[in-house]
Design a protein around this motif. Structure first.
Motif, mmCIF file in Angstrom:
data_model
loop_
_atom_site.group_PDB
_atom_site.id
_atom_site.type_symbol
_atom_site.label_atom_id
_atom_site.label_comp_id
_atom_site.label_asym_id
_atom_site.label_seq_id
_atom_site.Cartn_x
_atom_site.Cartn_y
_atom_site.Cartn_z
ATOM 1 N N SER A 52 0.832 -1.207 0.000
ATOM 2 C CA SER A 52 0.000 0.000 0.000
ATOM 3 C C SER A 52 0.865 1.256 0.000
ATOM 4 O O SER A 52 0.537 2.262 -0.643
ATOM 5 C CB SER A 52 -0.938 0.000 1.213
ATOM 6 O OG SER A 52 -0.195 -0.080 2.421
ATOM 7 N N TRP A 53 1.971 1.220 0.727
ATOM 8 C CA TRP A 53 2.904 2.355 0.753
ATOM 9 C C TRP A 53 3.495 2.575 -0.634
ATOM 10 O O TRP A 53 3.618 3.707 -1.099
ATOM 11 C CB TRP A 53 4.000 2.077 1.772
ATOM 12 C CG TRP A 53 5.042 3.146 1.872
ATOM 13 C CD1 TRP A 53 4.993 4.269 2.644
ATOM 14 C CD2 TRP A 53 6.315 3.181 1.191
ATOM 15 N NE1 TRP A 53 6.149 5.011 2.498
ATOM 16 C CE2 TRP A 53 6.980 4.367 1.612
ATOM 17 C CE3 TRP A 53 6.959 2.332 0.291
ATOM 18 C CZ2 TRP A 53 8.246 4.717 1.143
ATOM 19 C CZ3 TRP A 53 8.215 2.676 -0.177
ATOM 20 C CH2 TRP A 53 8.848 3.861 0.240
ATOM 21 N N GLY A 59 2.189 7.449 -6.665
ATOM 22 C CA GLY A 59 1.367 8.592 -7.054
ATOM 23 C C GLY A 59 -0.125 8.408 -6.905
ATOM 24 O O GLY A 59 -0.893 9.315 -7.224
ATOM 25 N N ALA A 60 -0.578 7.257 -6.412
ATOM 26 C CA ALA A 60 -2.017 7.032 -6.259
ATOM 27 C C ALA A 60 -2.597 8.011 -5.250
ATOM 28 O O ALA A 60 -2.028 8.240 -4.183
ATOM 29 C CB ALA A 60 -2.284 5.600 -5.817
ATOM 30 N N ASP A 61 -3.752 8.610 -5.582
ATOM 31 C CA ASP A 61 -4.412 9.550 -4.671
ATOM 32 C C ASP A 61 -5.297 8.834 -3.661
ATOM 33 O O ASP A 61 -5.552 9.351 -2.581
ATOM 34 C CB ASP A 61 -5.251 10.542 -5.475
ATOM 35 C CG ASP A 61 -4.396 11.421 -6.374
ATOM 36 O OD1 ASP A 61 -3.594 12.198 -5.836
ATOM 37 O OD2 ASP A 61 -4.517 11.310 -7.603
ATOM 38 N N ILE A 74 -6.997 4.777 2.255
ATOM 39 C CA ILE A 74 -6.041 5.865 2.457
ATOM 40 C C ILE A 74 -6.250 6.848 1.314
ATOM 41 O O ILE A 74 -6.063 6.495 0.144
ATOM 42 C CB ILE A 74 -4.591 5.352 2.462
ATOM 43 C CG1 ILE A 74 -4.421 4.245 3.500
ATOM 44 C CG2 ILE A 74 -3.623 6.496 2.732
ATOM 45 C CD1 ILE A 74 -3.134 3.461 3.348
ATOM 46 N N LYS A 75 -6.667 8.059 1.638
ATOM 47 C CA LYS A 75 -7.049 9.029 0.615
ATOM 48 C C LYS A 75 -6.349 10.353 0.870
ATOM 49 O O LYS A 75 -6.404 10.890 1.982
ATOM 50 C CB LYS A 75 -8.561 9.226 0.619
ATOM 51 C CG LYS A 75 -9.094 10.094 -0.512
ATOM 52 C CD LYS A 75 -10.603 10.144 -0.468
ATOM 53 C CE LYS A 75 -11.159 10.965 -1.614
ATOM 54 N NZ LYS A 75 -10.917 10.337 -2.927
ATOM 55 N N LYS A 76 -5.692 10.874 -0.133
ATOM 56 C CA LYS A 76 -5.054 12.177 0.003
ATOM 57 C C LYS A 76 -6.124 13.269 -0.010
ATOM 58 O O LYS A 76 -7.076 13.214 -0.779
ATOM 59 C CB LYS A 76 -4.075 12.411 -1.148
ATOM 60 C CG LYS A 76 -2.860 11.485 -1.129
ATOM 61 C CD LYS A 76 -1.941 11.769 -2.310
ATOM 62 C CE LYS A 76 -0.746 10.826 -2.313
ATOM 63 N NZ LYS A 76 0.141 11.053 -3.480
#
Length: 225
Positions: A52-53, A59-61, A74-76
């Motif tokens: 996941s890290w 670059g996944a948001d 996990i969401k930016k």
């Protein structure tokens, strides 16, 4: 409208312990409970080297970790989400939300107050739902002993959870529960389930939550008079 309360207090006052005990008692009574921990300093939940890290570093948001037992997301974000934003987006399937922190937000607060940590509470009386305290402070709001969890939940249940849906079909309009006859329940449920079941990829719906915002509409000025 889902009731949302912020549990606040000085560092080491016992906020997390109180939240744990409230959750356990609410669950014992059959309620669905959501919790939020607010951390103004930031946090990390995925560890360097984990898949996941690596997804996030690529670059996944939004990164989801899914298993048959649980889901983590996990969401930016570009700002510190307010309680209403969090509840509206992620907590629509619960009966109550308890948040640890958010002392500067305008949600009703449950303050854990210990005289040995502070001479007076953090919040003003008008901000508070009640105090959980080891002190007999008179502050103009209900006060419960720190270990009197049942009385705290009794209070929450009486004031905010008595309208918990008990029928198969429940209608709320502008936050108010609307009484439905058995016939109206069957008609609404039948119509909605018929439409939803026809949607691709839905399968057999077991529980449906629908939120509809009815915008104000002005009459067409060009209509015949």
């Amino acid at each position: 409208m889902i009731p949302v309360f912020a549990i606040v207090g000085k560092t080491d006052s016992g906020k997390t312990t109180l939240l744990e005990k409230l959750v356990a008692e609410l669950k014992k009574r059959g309620y669905r409970v959501g919790t939020v921990k607010h951390d103004i300093h930031g946090f990390e939940v995925d560890h360097p080297g984990k898949d996941s890290w690596r997804h996030a570093q690529a670059g996944a948001d939004t990164v989801a970790i899914s298993s048959p037992q649980k889901l983590a997301l996990i969401k930016k974000v570009d700002h510190d989400l307010k309680p209403d934003e969090l509840v509206g987006e992620y907590f629509q399937d619960v009966d109550i939300v308890l948040m640890e922190g958010y002392k500067r937000q305008d949600k009703p607060k449950i303050e854990v107050f210990r005289r040995e940590l502070s001479p007076h509470p953090l919040c003003q009386p008008q901000e508070l739902l009640f105090l959980a305290s080891n002190d007999e402070l008179e502050y103009g709001v209900p006060r419960f002993a720190l270990e009197d969890i049942k009385s705290m939940v009794d209070f929450l249940e009486e004031k905010f959870l008595t309208a918990r849906p008990t029928s198969e079909t429940t209608l709320f309009v502008n936050g108010r529960s609307i009484s439905l006859s058995s016939f109206a329940q069957r008609v609404i449920a039948g119509a909605l389930l018929g439409i939803i079941s026809a949607l691709k990829g839905v399968g057999k719906p077991q529980r449906v939550h629908l939120w509809l915002r009815a915008e104000d509409r002005q009459e067409d000025d060009t209509s015949d008079r």
